[in-house]
Motif scaffolding. Structure first.
Motif, PDB file in Angstrom:
ATOM      1  N   GLY A   1       0.818  -1.219   0.000  1.00  0.00           N
ATOM      2  CA  GLY A   1       0.000   0.000   0.000  1.00  0.00           C
ATOM      3  C   GLY A   1       0.853   1.270   0.000  1.00  0.00           C
ATOM      4  O   GLY A   1       0.387   2.340  -0.407  1.00  0.00           O
ATOM      5  N   PHE A   2       2.099   1.130   0.445  1.00  0.00           N
ATOM      6  CA  PHE A   2       2.979   2.296   0.479  1.00  0.00           C
ATOM      7  C   PHE A   2       3.427   2.728  -0.918  1.00  0.00           C
ATOM      8  O   PHE A   2       3.992   3.811  -1.073  1.00  0.00           O
ATOM      9  CB  PHE A   2       4.206   2.020   1.350  1.00  0.00           C
ATOM     10  N   ALA A   3       3.177   1.889  -1.904  1.00  0.00           N
ATOM     11  CA  ALA A   3       3.559   2.242  -3.272  1.00  0.00           C
ATOM     12  C   ALA A   3       2.852   3.519  -3.720  1.00  0.00           C
ATOM     13  O   ALA A   3       3.393   4.301  -4.509  1.00  0.00           O
ATOM     14  CB  ALA A   3       3.224   1.090  -4.220  1.00  0.00           C
ATOM     15  N   ASP A   4       1.642   3.743  -3.186  1.00  0.00           N
ATOM     16  CA  ASP A   4       0.894   4.961  -3.536  1.00  0.00           C
ATOM     17  C   ASP A   4       1.607   6.221  -3.065  1.00  0.00           C
ATOM     18  O   ASP A   4       1.326   7.315  -3.535  1.00  0.00           O
ATOM     19  CB  ASP A   4      -0.502   4.939  -2.878  1.00  0.00           C
ATOM     20  N   MET A   5       2.474   6.062  -2.107  1.00  0.00           N
ATOM     21  CA  MET A   5       3.141   7.228  -1.509  1.00  0.00           C
ATOM     22  C   MET A   5       4.557   7.406  -2.038  1.00  0.00           C
ATOM     23  O   MET A   5       5.314   8.227  -1.520  1.00  0.00           O
ATOM     24  CB  MET A   5       3.177   7.085   0.001  1.00  0.00           C
ATOM     25  N   GLN A   6       4.882   6.601  -3.032  1.00  0.00           N
ATOM     26  CA  GLN A   6       6.229   6.685  -3.605  1.00  0.00           C
ATOM     27  C   GLN A   6       6.441   8.047  -4.272  1.00  0.00           C
ATOM     28  O   GLN A   6       5.676   8.442  -5.141  1.00  0.00           O
ATOM     29  CB  GLN A   6       6.392   5.558  -4.646  1.00  0.00           C
ATOM     30  N   GLY A   7       7.458   8.763  -3.802  1.00  0.00           N
ATOM     31  CA  GLY A   7       7.776  10.051  -4.407  1.00  0.00           C
ATOM     32  C   GLY A   7       8.551   9.866  -5.698  1.00  0.00           C
ATOM     33  O   GLY A   7       9.279   8.877  -5.859  1.00  0.00           O
ATOM     34  N   GLU A   8       8.363  10.826  -6.598  1.00  0.00           N
ATOM     35  CA  GLU A   8       9.094  10.757  -7.874  1.00  0.00           C
ATOM     36  C   GLU A   8      10.581  10.974  -7.630  1.00  0.00           C
ATOM     37  O   GLU A   8      10.970  11.748  -6.765  1.00  0.00           O
ATOM     38  CB  GLU A   8       8.575  11.851  -8.820  1.00  0.00           C
ATOM     39  N   ASP A   9      11.398  10.303  -8.396  1.00  0.00           N
ATOM     40  CA  ASP A   9      12.861  10.440  -8.311  1.00  0.00           C
ATOM     41  C   ASP A   9      13.400  10.120  -6.919  1.00  0.00           C
ATOM     42  O   ASP A   9      14.436  10.644  -6.506  1.00  0.00           O
ATOM     43  CB  ASP A   9      13.300  11.862  -8.714  1.00  0.00           C
ATOM     44  N   GLU A  10      12.669   9.321  -6.158  1.00  0.00           N
ATOM     45  CA  GLU A  10      13.155   8.929  -4.836  1.00  0.00           C
ATOM     46  C   GLU A  10      13.383   7.414  -4.823  1.00  0.00           C
ATOM     47  O   GLU A  10      12.740   6.685  -5.576  1.00  0.00           O
ATOM     48  CB  GLU A  10      12.135   9.299  -3.757  1.00  0.00           C
TER      49      GLU A  10
END
Lengths: 146, 219
Positions: free
Chosen positions: A39-48
């Protein structure tokens, strides 16, 4: 009239029975609810860096440390330290969906002081077994993401 | 909106951080209560804080108590993170100054919802504080127009706070919301303006009697 010949022993047996029952119930489900972690994939920041890999790495590094503190606390009969480590591990395990370990930590936290060390060793062993399985699942997930 | 997190467990701290950052909040994360308090003490500190109850150096309860001792028109909204589910513990946390609490391990949807409630309260507080400030400023202006004002008996200029003589209308404009539209009252028209107009008409009439190239026309 008490069902137990000796009241103290009776309480101990009752406690052990309840503890085992609670752990058995909790761990009879999957060791880890992967949906929580993924579920944390939704919170993945770009270029992080991959957040799930980061959380897996944090947990795989943190668990042995907390476990070591707990074992050390039991050997020193340090109840406060034992419960603090259990508290910390309960939070991190629960947040990543590792419900079996979170449930055992809660049992350790809730154990009253007179019973604490008799049961903790057994509970810690159970946790280690669950962790061994969770670790394999996490490593497989991690492998697929890098 | 800026949110302060104080959580000693690295995984829980990271989970809090990413969950709130994904909602668009600016997150400041600390590892213990002492570090959290050092941030809350500063001017321009976060408006909302999520504090773990059990932390090294200073626990969340103590941070709550200290925050509530600070006199401020916009007190920080505090959510206490706690594994202590007993009613007595919850009461103790709220008595220490927490606005809300979340049980650990926390549910992320619940966290987001409770933070939204906190944000609403923070916004209401800020609006209220701004309105109070506005009223205070208005009151200061009203007070400036009270009391004894030194005024010139002839020209009606006012001596201002800097000891300069200032036209009455300028003084009032500067010290109130009033604005002036200039006109002429009937009395002044009769006594001043009418006479000037008559004088000008007479002058024009005598000019008309002079030859066009006479230098006397310009006098």
């Amino acid at each position: 009239m008490s069902d137990f010949p000796d009241n103290t022993d009776g309480k101990k047996r009752e406690y052990n029975r309840q503890s085992e029952s609670k752990v058995a119930n909790k761990t009879s489900f999957d060791d880890v609810d992967l949906a929580v972690l993924l579920g944390f994939a939704d919170m993945q920041g770009e270029d992080e860096p991959d957040l799930i890999v980061e959380l897996i790495d944090l947990y795989l590094a943190d668990f042995p440390q907390q476990l070591s503190i707990m074992k050390d606390s039991v050997s020193r009969a340090d109840e406060i330290s034992l419960k603090r480590a259990a508290h910390t591990l309960k939070g991190s395990s629960g947040n990543l969906g590792i419900n079996g370990i979170a449930a055992i930590c809660q049992l350790i936290e809730e154990t009253d002081s007179s019973q604490s060390f008799q049961n903790s060793n057994e509970l810690i062993n159970q946790m280690e077994e669950i962790f061994a399985r969770v670790r394999l699942i996490f490593l497989a997930e991690r492998q697929g993401r890098i | 909106m800026k949110i302060l997190i104080a959580e000693d467990d690295e995984i829980s701290r990271r989970v809090l951080q990413v969950t709130l950052a994904a909602e668009g909040y600016e997150v400041v994360a600390t590892e213990n209560g002492a570090a959290a308090w050092a941030i809350l003490e500063k001017d321009d500190s976060p408006n909302l804080a999520i504090l773990d109850w059990m932390m090294p150096e200073m626990d969340g309860l103590e941070v709550c108590r200290r925050a509530r001792q600070q006199p401020t028109p916009t007190p920080v909204y505090i959510i206490l993170l706690t594994a202590k589910a007993l009613k007595a513990d919850v009461v103790q946390g709220l008595d220490a100054g927490a606005n809300d609490y979340i049980l650990k391990p926390f549910n992320r949807d619940e966290l987001r919802a409770r933070v939204r409630v906190g944000k609403t309260v923070v916004n209401l507080q800020q609006n209220l504080a701004a309105q109070v400030k506005e009223l205070e400023n208005a009151l200061i202006q009203v007070k400036l127009l009270q009391g004894i004002l030194p005024i010139c008996s002839y020209c009606k200029d006012i001596r201002n706070d800097q000891n300069y003589w200032q036209q009455l209308d300028h003084y009032i404009t500067e010290h109130s919301e009033a604005q002036f539209s200039h006109s002429i009252c009937p009395t002044c028209y009769e006594s001043v303006v009418k006479k000037q107009l008559e004088k000008r008409a007479e002058k024009k009439l005598s000019n008309d009697k002079l030859p066009p190239n006479s230098n006397l026309r310009s006098i």
